[in-house]
Write an enzyme that holds these catalytic residues in place. Sequence first.
Site, PDB file in Angstrom:
ATOM      1  N   ASP A 154     -42.429  33.543 -55.362  1.00 32.50           N
ATOM      2  CA  ASP A 154     -43.662  34.395 -56.021  1.00 32.50           C
ATOM      3  C   ASP A 154     -44.560  33.353 -55.577  1.00 32.50           C
ATOM      4  OD1 ASP A 154     -44.724  36.485 -58.650  1.00 32.50           O
ATOM      5  OD2 ASP A 154     -45.071  34.456 -59.026  1.00 32.50           O
TER       6      ASP A 154
ATOM      7  N   GLU B 129     -57.317  39.928 -58.391  1.00 29.45           N
ATOM      8  CA  GLU B 129     -57.338  38.887 -59.469  1.00 29.45           C
ATOM      9  C   GLU B 129     -56.280  38.861 -60.034  1.00 29.45           C
ATOM     10  OE1 GLU B 129     -58.009  36.130 -60.697  1.00 29.45           O
ATOM     11  OE2 GLU B 129     -60.657  36.342 -59.892  1.00 29.45           O
TER      12      GLU B 129
ATOM     13  N   GLU C  79     -37.033  37.445 -65.365  1.00 26.02           N
ATOM     14  CA  GLU C  79     -36.119  38.422 -65.327  1.00 26.02           C
ATOM     15  C   GLU C  79     -34.332  38.550 -65.032  1.00 26.02           C
ATOM     16  OE1 GLU C  79     -38.132  40.985 -63.862  1.00 26.02           O
ATOM     17  OE2 GLU C  79     -40.592  39.619 -63.427  1.00 26.02           O
TER      18      GLU C  79
ATOM     19  N   LYS D  53     -48.296  33.667 -54.327  1.00 19.54           N
ATOM     20  CA  LYS D  53     -49.997  33.572 -54.603  1.00 19.54           C
ATOM     21  C   LYS D  53     -50.600  32.241 -54.135  1.00 19.54           C
ATOM     22  CE  LYS D  53     -47.948  34.146 -59.380  1.00 19.54           C
ATOM     23  NZ  LYS D  53     -47.531  33.925 -60.464  1.00 19.54           N
TER      24      LYS D  53
END
Lengths: 436, 436
Positions: B203, B131, B192, B207
């Site tokens: 990224d 999750e 970052e 997802k």
Amino acid sequence: MTQPLRIALAGLGTVGAGVIRLLDANGSLIAARAGRAIEVVAVSARNRSKDRGIDLAPYAWEDDMTALAMRPDVDVVVELVGGSDGPALTLARQALGGGKALVTANKAMIAHHGMELATLAEAHGLALKFEAAVAGGIPVIKGLGEGAAANRIERLYGILNGTCNYILTQMESTGADFGGVLKAAQDLGYAEADPTFDVEGVDAAHKLAILAALAFGTAVDFGAVDISGISRIRAADIAQADALGHVIRLVGQAEVQTVDGERRLFQRVQPVLVAKDHPLAAVDGPTNAVVAEGNFVGRLLFQGRGAGDGPTASAVVADLIDIARGNAVAPFSLPVALLEKAPAADPGNRLGRHYMRFTVADRPGVLAEITAAMRDAGVSIESMIQHGSPSDAGLDPVLVAIVSHEGPESAVAAAMRLLEGSPSLAEPPLVMPLLG
Amino acid sequence: MTQPLRIALAGLGTVGAGVIRLLDANGSLIAARAGRAIEVVAVSARNRSKDRGIDLAPYAWEDDMTALAMRPDVDVVVELVGGSDGPALTLARQALGGGKALVTANKAMIAHHGMELATLAEAHGLALKFEAAVAGGIPVIKGLGEGAAANRIERLYGILNGTCNYILTQMESTGADFGGVLKAAQDLGYAEADPTFDVEGVDAAHKLAILAALAFGTAVDFGAVDISGISRIRAADIAQADALGHVIRLVGQAEVQTVDGERRLFQRVQPVLVAKDHPLAAVDGPTNAVVAEGNFVGRLLFQGRGAGDGPTASAVVADLIDIARGNAVAPFSLPVALLEKAPAADPGNRLGRHYMRFTVADRPGVLAEITAAMRDAGVSIESMIQHGSPSDAGLDPVLVAIVSHEGPESAVAAAMRLLEGSPSLAEPPLVMPLLG
């Protein structure tokens, strides 16, 4: 693959028929996800011969719906009859007492008898699930009781009644008054013939009481919800809110206040002025939305269609899939014995800005009387607008709208008490908080 | 109450430390909800002596994190190390291979190796839960795989990267260019030191690939995600979008297209012009939001904080509570063997309006060349704006922004091909679809 999960369906209205259509349409996908087929075995409704657009031939028929709870070929009873008591409650008790899991969309029954039914389910080791009872297809029961289960939830609020939200957003876009929009909504099927439970906030309060129990780990306490509805809101209020950069929404709010070390539960349903840049202001038409604030997760928002056969059937079948998968969560996410009986909070020390609308006789001294009451009660006025005047409104009452600076709710209540029974007021004032 | 659920924690960065703080702060509530305590037994990280603001004394320490998977006193390994391969993957394989359930926040690992790990988990009858890998604290894996499990999901889109969303909304509010805002975001810890994975969309694509598999019942196919990031977006693009009533957001979109009876998977991450009245336009700062459209439930929106130690820890511990409760759901909501290997869809026949921005040499004939390419490729121009001119920009290149009427994406691509290598263009054009 294991045995099918065998379902008995009580109630074949739009939601019941929707469940049958959904299981037909997505049956193989559902069986794959659930690990077993979900099969309707028996059904019951008031009228067997009514045309519902579905074929009932594959299912056993019971004239007496409580007979569904006695059938040895049934694992789960799905109660879609409605009503807080009466046949629905009898069926629920008999199902859980007789060893059947229970799935229901019945918010009134869970709000009134949720503790009794959860106790019964727990005693028999059975599932009691009611995702469809709150916010239609939005998985908010699951979201709070499982998804946010690691959090202490501190606050919860949302738009929980699609009929009211539809009416308010229609009033907004058309400028029409409550009565006309309600009539149109009834004609379109968006409001019931008797709309009282919806427009007076009772339906939203049922849902709020259920969500509050889940979120805070408190016993369901519907009786303690402070409820007001939208029937007194006028086009002029909507226009005034708009001028202030707000829209009006019926909002259910709940939070736990800790006073002298004791946790107290605040629960209220009322119309609220919501700032246009707040996420709830964008919730239009029959949409529902729930915001929960947890001590680690922060603010979560769940939004979707709050009613209708498709979304409600989606929630009912999600509960059935959970049962088929063997997923067991206590109905209120905690064992019943651990649900705290929190006394109702005193709302008086809540801080906020308030909108107060007065319908006044147009005569000298009225404004002085109102402003004096505000002064005497310690309410600081941020803005005041008077709508209408003798020249354009004849002998009609005039609207005066006041927005207070931030202050305690008790001061506003005190001002209203000072004005109670004043012959200057044509009707009791309408008070709504502002949500920023 | 049964035995505690015993946890080994690999990785003690902000999320790992957050999990320990969360279990400390909410431990008794979590034990009550889970039906048993959740106890950290052992931990591992690169540096034992680093000050993390938490006391590690109660936990066994392993220098070699893979030793966590071998400990007989551990039920669940929580992997918070990160990286698609390397130590994280080794640990994941050893945990599942050695009979431990696995909880991870590692989107890269699940996007690249989710099928292998799900197969391993299934073969050993173990839980694999992630999750926290998608959208931080928002329970969207649970929402799709359980809450919406009764639906055939038809479409999915959302804002999946908080860093990009923070940068874009900062560019919006300050008028600053990408580079300056990125630098400020890095100074604040919102981006970052090496921001490539975030700002280039990788990224978000990790997802998206995970969500698509869950939503559509397809095998994870990260390699097929079409990815572009936000690093080429300029202040001028944001201003132009604003003039058109839009904001720019990095949006991940996935849908299943059925072509000649074959299901094909469309997956893309790219900057998009979002109409200001669309729910995604209101998603500001580091917030994430996911919209899924099911065939019965309609449109569901999940929104919340997409990153940070608190929200991510909340998701990790929700997974642990599920495991403690004995709730078993296949990692991708379906047995691995049933996850369909859908070929990638051809995006060319997608219809839409497009924003195209050209950086052109300011010389005669440039606009004629661009508009001729549009004409020849069949792209119909709705509006065209030229920014800058020789008088105010000297020899600098000039920006030309074109918005097309609705048409197939293949026509826009054809126009871009016609202009490829043109000496009139100072850099390749930037193309973004409009979301209405």
